[in-house]
Structure formats: C-alpha cells, structure tokens
Design a protein around this motif. Structure first.
Motif, PDB file in Angstrom:
ATOM      1  N   THR B 280       0.829  -1.198   0.000  1.00  0.00           N
ATOM      2  CA  THR B 280       0.000   0.000   0.000  1.00  0.00           C
ATOM      3  C   THR B 280       0.870   1.257   0.000  1.00  0.00           C
ATOM      4  OG1 THR B 280      -1.615  -1.249   1.280  1.00  0.00           O
ATOM      5  CG2 THR B 280      -1.957   1.097   1.145  1.00  0.00           C
ATOM      6  N   PRO B 376      -1.820   2.608  -5.563  1.00  0.00           N
ATOM      7  CA  PRO B 376      -3.005   1.756  -5.473  1.00  0.00           C
ATOM      8  C   PRO B 376      -3.957   2.051  -6.633  1.00  0.00           C
ATOM      9  CG  PRO B 376      -2.511   2.713  -3.347  1.00  0.00           C
ATOM     10  CD  PRO B 376      -1.548   3.312  -4.317  1.00  0.00           C
ATOM     11  N   LYS B 377      -4.469   0.987  -7.214  1.00  0.00           N
ATOM     12  CA  LYS B 377      -5.269   1.166  -8.412  1.00  0.00           C
ATOM     13  C   LYS B 377      -6.603   1.815  -8.087  1.00  0.00           C
ATOM     14  CE  LYS B 377      -2.691  -2.618  -9.933  1.00  0.00           C
ATOM     15  NZ  LYS B 377      -1.871  -2.393  -8.717  1.00  0.00           N
ATOM     16  N   LYS B 378      -7.003   2.699  -8.999  1.00  0.00           N
ATOM     17  CA  LYS B 378      -8.297   3.355  -8.814  1.00  0.00           C
ATOM     18  C   LYS B 378      -9.174   3.019 -10.009  1.00  0.00           C
ATOM     19  CE  LYS B 378      -6.893   7.157  -5.905  1.00  0.00           C
ATOM     20  NZ  LYS B 378      -5.444   7.174  -6.152  1.00  0.00           N
ATOM     21  N   GLY B 379     -10.372   3.557  -9.967  1.00  0.00           N
ATOM     22  CA  GLY B 379     -11.253   3.382 -11.107  1.00  0.00           C
ATOM     23  C   GLY B 379     -11.985   2.063 -11.067  1.00  0.00           C
ATOM     24  N   ARG B 380     -12.928   1.887 -11.993  1.00  0.00           N
ATOM     25  CA  ARG B 380     -13.794   0.731 -11.923  1.00  0.00           C
ATOM     26  C   ARG B 380     -13.356  -0.353 -12.878  1.00  0.00           C
ATOM     27  NH1 ARG B 380     -18.551   2.920  -9.846  1.00  0.00           N
ATOM     28  NH2 ARG B 380     -19.653   1.131 -10.593  1.00  0.00           N
TER      29      ARG B 380
END
Ligand SMILES: Nc1ncnc2c1ncn2[C@@H]1O[C@H](COP(=O)(O)OP(=O)(O)OP(=O)(O)O)[C@@H](O)[C@H]1O
Ligand SMILES: [Mg+2]
Lengths: 259, 380
Positions: B280, B376-380
């Motif tokens: 993280t 950290p990955k974002k979005g859908r």
C-alpha cells in the motif's frame, strides 16, 4: 460449521482503564445475536475480544474466559492467528485492500497466508463467496478491477465475501450498515439472514429496527457514567427485549426514553 | 465607475441574453479581460522610463515594472471590483512574483550549464575515459584547433556503480528500520533511541560520513584502503536517515483499518506487513528512495576521501580507486589537465556537470513513474 461461544465473567481493559466489566453470555450456534446500547458502553470493545482483535491495540488486555465450543480462546498456548481464522470480523467502515483487485480481495485470506490454491479452486471460491455475499451478479464482469472502485455498499459486501472465504465458524460484525444507504442495508440484512444457516453471527447495531429484524437474541449493554465500565444489562430473546424487557434501563433504551 | 463597467459588460454579453433581462443584482462590477494586459503594458513602459532615469539596466527595469504593475493592478481592481477582489488580486500577483523569483536561479543554472556543457557532449566524451590524456595532449589539441580528447565514461560508470551499491546497502537497512519503528517498536525505548539517532544522522556533514567510512575500512584493510565500496558505505550513511524517514512517514499513513482487516482474516503480522502494508505504501517509499539517491549522487567530498580519483575505467568497486562525476568536475576545475591550456578541462567539467544534472532529472522522472506504477489502483 457454526460453533457456540460462551463467555464467563469477562473484564476488558485498555491499559488500566476497565472498559467492560463482568460480562457472561452464551451465544448459540447458527443464530444471530445483536448487541445494542448507548455509544461508549463497550459494544465494539467486547466484540473485539471475541476474536482476540482487542489485544492488537497497545495496552489492550482481558481477564476471564471466552470458550469457542468449549476451548478457551485465551488459554495458554493459543495462537491468536488461529482464533482469528475461525472467527471472522466485518468492520464498521468497508475496508477492501486498495492494492488488490476484487478477486484478490476475496482471496486475501488465502493468498496473504501464502496457502497454495489451484486456479480452478480459486475461481470456485471467489464465485461461491461472492454469491454468498450477494455480490456476484454485480461484479462478475469486473473481477480484475480494483475493489476500491465499488460503491460503499458493494465494498461492505466484498468485505463480507472476504470474511466468508476463509470459512470461519463465527462472523462478528461491528455496525456493518452504519455507512450504507437503506437499500444496501436491506441487502446486508437479507445476507445476515442467509448466513445464519451456516454461521454463528454476532452484530453490533445502533439501529433498533435492524436488531429486531435480523436477530434471534439481543444483548443490551449500558454504562453508568463516563469513566465507568460498560456492563451487560440484559440478554434475552429479541422479542422479549423489545416487547417486555425485565430491566427498567432496557425498556427506557428500546423505547427511546434514554438520555 | 463600477456601474459603467457593468453596463459595458451587459452590452457585450447582450446577444446571448434573453430579450427582457433584469440586471443581475448578484453580478458586481468586473474588469474586462484586456484590462490586466493593458495595465501590464503600461507598467512596462513606466518601468522602462523609471529605469532610464537611474541609468538603464535589465534588473532595475524588471523590478520597477513589477512593482508598478503590482500597485497599479491592485489599486485599479480595488476601485473597480471592490476591496475583497483588490486584495485577492494583490496576493495573486505577489504569489506569481514569488514564483518567478524562485524560478530565476533554476532557469539561469539550467541555461548556464546547457550553454557551457552542450559543446562538450559528444559520443567521444560519453564513451571514453581520461586514460592517457595528459597536459601535452590538451596543449596539442588546442594548438591544432582539434576537438577536445578525453571523456567522462569512467566517472559516469563510477557514479552509477557507487550509487547503486549505496542504494543496495541503504534501502534494506532503512526500510527494515522504518518497519520496526512503525510496526513493532511503538512506544518502546529502543524505537525512541533509534529515532533520536536517525535524527542525529540526518545532520551529519557529508565529509564526516566520508571520513567515517574511510576510517572504518582503514581499521579492517589498513590505511589507504580506497575503493568504490568504501564510498558506497559513506553515501549510505547519508542515505539511510532519509530512507528511514520517508519510509516511516509512508508506513504511518497506511490506515490501521487495513492492518486490522488483515489480522481479522487470520494473517500473521509479518505477512500483513509484507503483503498489505508495504504494497500500500510502496509508491511513496519508492519515490522517497529515488529522492534519497538524487541527494547523494552529487556528493563530492566523501567520494574523494573514500574512492580517491582515477582517470581510467574501473568497474570493480572492490578494488582500486574510482572517479565519479562530481570528483571528475572538481579535479578538472581545480587541477586542469594542462595548466597552461585550461579550456579543454573547463569544457569537460561543464559537460560532466550537464550529465550529472541530466542524471538527477532522470532519477526524479523515474521516481514519478515508479510512484504512478505502484500507486493503489483506482477506477472501476
Ligand atoms: N483504543 C482505545 N484506547 C482507550 N480507550 C478506548 C479505546 N477504544 C475505546 N475506548 C474506550 O472504551 C470504552 C468503550 O468504547 P467502545 O468503542 O467499545 O464503545 P461502543 O459501545 O462501541 O460505542 P459506539 O456505539 O459509539 O461504537 C469507551 O469509554 C472508549 O472511550
Ligand atoms: Mg463501536
């Protein structure tokens, strides 16, 4: 495989501060037990002693016994890690792992422990857990997308899926719906009703209707004043607690006449 | 005055407005867009005039224009748009001015280094060392007007190798220290002591770190044990506190909820740290490490006392002296290869300086890239 929990005269401390005093309670397997009570009376504190999460906080310690099907959680030589893998926990705020995809979040309990699991077993486990958490249909097309991209209610159900994926005997939930809208709340309440057939469920809630809707038994905790320890006042069938409680304090609280 | 401007504005926007339109009581008088440019132009003219009175030069011209613009713009905005907007304008332009002032040294450094360094950059400079380049060679190339011979390849490799080894030493040590401080040592006496000594280490002058490493290896290998690895140790003394500090900050901002979520799944603490906490925080840690490298890559003094100076290519950090770009520059300027014809040495020094700046810039870019890759990955 649900197990029963028996607590004998438990005292819970934060360093020197006695937060919860003298709690004895018997929680039946395959039942839903609700903890209610005013803020600060020690519901979360007590709940966290049931899977040895309390001692994660510096200074946190307990006196007394918590028996899981007769085995003392706090007995000598008991590894808290073993306890936690049998008694899962869902937190108030959804907390999926931000670095992991939806799928990896569900598999977190397996993968983080370094257990080897075949691809097909993993896929089965993911589907079964997500179905178990009523989330499968919403996320089945984007299992590889990050878990933090889900809505709050979906994230909470993802956390439940993650918890049931490690196949615990007991699931503890600390105000699992307090950050959610009414629809997601209903979805989770339905889910709790289904979980009951396989697990022992303990849920902390501030929502009286929710306690009445989902639980078989209800425990009312109260606190005499600030700085005083919280105590278990009354523990009975939910219908009894809400329709004719034995204690005056319980009646005042459930009827909304509480301070 | 304010009323007039509003009317002008309304007229200008009138085309798109509905036919019967009440005057918007919320809208207040506002300066037209061109006004600020007009004020700027006026200030420049006045600034030039004022500067000419005291004997024209660029600096006074710029300063006078800026001051006149600042006063004129805030006064006019106050009069037309009101007190609050006037103050806003004044502070906005002050902040722009501060920004420009801060940029001047940076731009002038870049300009100077590019101007003096670019002529010296060619493939010969990049891929050959100073081996065999003597004062006589320099004298001859100057006399014949030939291109300068001798390059910085050995110094580039020295910089890369010594920094690489310094990183290999400091990253594990620094990260493990930070993990102990944040995850295990909270409130313990040992962690307080470590924090104190890390703070002290942050303030160690670089030459002292160099002397320390030289003395340390002197005890083990005897005096004059100069080689790349000694320099790497000296640099890691400087890097470790930075790595500890930045890693510590990054680990601290990992929400406790994630640790608890992992514990509640029956995951052990060390696995939680390794697989949840560090991933993280990794983007922040990685950019902290890269910035720590950027800080030590330009060190000169500790290299001189630990790795000495060399004019030939030495790719072995465990034997013989080594040069790095900073020591190369230092030596080219201080003791030019040919004392009578210093120009080739000066040119080599500037070219090496340009290389060093490019390396640091590349590191900063890499830091950003690393941070965005690990984020950290974002979005859908
Ligand atoms: N980390 C902590 N350190 C010290 N004291 C704590 C800590 N967490 C809680 N307490 C104290 O323990 C008591 C019980 O707190 P707890 O969080 O269990 O209440 P709660 O019944 O869950 O309240 P709420 O309904 O608001 O969540 C309170 O007096 C609280 O101040
Ligand atoms: Mg609580």
């Amino acid at each position: 495989m649900a197990k029963r929990i028996d607590v004998n005269d438990l005292n819970v401390y934060y360093s020197k501060f006695l937060a919860v005093e003298g709690v004895s309670i018997n929680i039946e397997p395959k039942s839903v037990t609700a903890f209610i009570g005013p803020s600060g009376c020690g519901k979360s504190t007590f709940l966290r002693t049931l899977n040895r999460m309390h001692e994660v906080i510096p200074g946190g310690r307990v006196e007394g016994q918590v028996l899981l099907d007769g085995d003392d959680l706090y007995g000598a030589g008991v590894d808290p890690v073993t306890v936690r893998s049998q008694i899962g926990m869902v937190f108030q705020r959804p907390n999926p792992f931000p670095t992991m995809s939806i799928k990896d979040n569900v598999l977190a309990g397996v993968k983080l422990n370094g257990t080897k699991i075949s691809r097909s077993d993993a896929d089965d486990l993911v589907e079964k857990s997500l179905r178990g958490a009523n989330l499968w249909n919403e996320v089945k097309d984007r299992l590889d997308k990050p878990g933090s991209g889900l809505s709050g209610g979906q994230q909470q159900r993802l956390c439940i899926a993650r918890t049931i994926a490690v196949k615990p005997d007991v699931i503890l939930m600390d105000e699992p719906c307090s950050a959610l809208d009414p629809i997601s709340t209903l979805a989770i309440e339905d889910l709790i009703n289904e979980l009951k057939s396989d697990y022992t469920v303990v849920i902390v809630t501030h929502n009286m209707q929710q306690a009445a809707r989902v639980s078989d038994k209800t425990a009312f905790f109260n606190i005499a004043g600030t700085g005083k320890p919280g105590k278990l006042i009354e523990f009975n069938d939910t219908t009894a607690i809400f329709s004719n409680p034995e204690q005056k304090a319980t009646e005042d609280y459930v009827s909304g006449r509480f301070g | 005055m304010s009323a007039t401007t509003t009317n002008l504005n309304n007229k200008a926007n009138g085309n798109s407005a509905p036919p019967v339109r009440k005057r918007n009581s919320l809208a207040k008088g506002k300066l037209p867009k061109w006004a600020i440019w007009a004020i700027a132009a006026g200030s420049i003219v006045l600034g030039a005039a004022a500067s000419t009175l005291t004997g024209f030069n660029v600096a006074s011209f710029a300063i006078y224009s800026a001051i006149i613009f600042l006063i004129a713009a805030s006064v006019i905005t106050t009069v037309v748009e009101g007190k609050r907007r006037g103050k806003n304008a004044m502070w906005t332009y002050l902040i722009y001015a501060a920004f420009i002032v801060a940029l001047i040294p940076l731009a002038s450094v870049l300009y100077t280094v590019l101007q003096k360094g670019l002529p010296g950059i060619n493939s010969h400079f990049l891929f050959s060392s100073m081996n065999g380049v003597t004062g006589a060679v320099d004298n001859q190339t100057v006399a014949n007007g030939e291109p300068v011979i001798g390059g910085a390849y050995h110094a580039v490799m020295g910089t890369l190798l010594i920094t690489l080894w310094a990183t290999l030493i400091s990253v594990p040590v620094g990260m493990l220290t930070a993990v102990y401080l944040v995850e295990y040592g909270q409130g313990k006496a040992l962690s307080k002591a470590i924090t104190f000594f890390v703070d002290v280490m942050t303030g160690i002058p670089s030459i002292v770190a160099g002397l320390f490493a030289a003395a340390l290896f002197g005890i083990i290998l005897g005096p004059n044990a100069r080689m790349g690895i000694v320099a790497a140790v000296a640099l890691s003394v400087l890097m470790i506190p930075t790595v500890v500090r930045s890693t510590e900050e990054m680990l601290k901002i990992v929400p406790n909820e994630l640790r608890e979520a992992s514990f509640a799944l029956g995951v052990r603490r060390w696995r939680t740290i390794l697989k949840v906490v560090i991933p993280t925080a990794i983007s922040g840690i990685a950019s902290g490490v890269t910035l720590a490298i950027a800080r030590v890559i330009g060190e000169t003094a500790p290299i001189l006392v630990t790795a000495g100076i060399a004019s030939n290519i030495n790719l072995n950090v465990f034997a013989n002296w080594m040069s790095t770009l900073p020591t190369f520059i230092y030596y080219q300027i201080l003791t030019p290869t040919s004392p009578t014809n210093v120009d080739p040495s000066v040119q080599r020094a500037w070219a090496a300086a340009l290389l060093l700046i490019l390396m640091v810039m590349a590191l900063n870019l890499i830091a950003r890239l690393v941070a965005s890759i690990f984020a950290p990955k974002k979005g859908r």
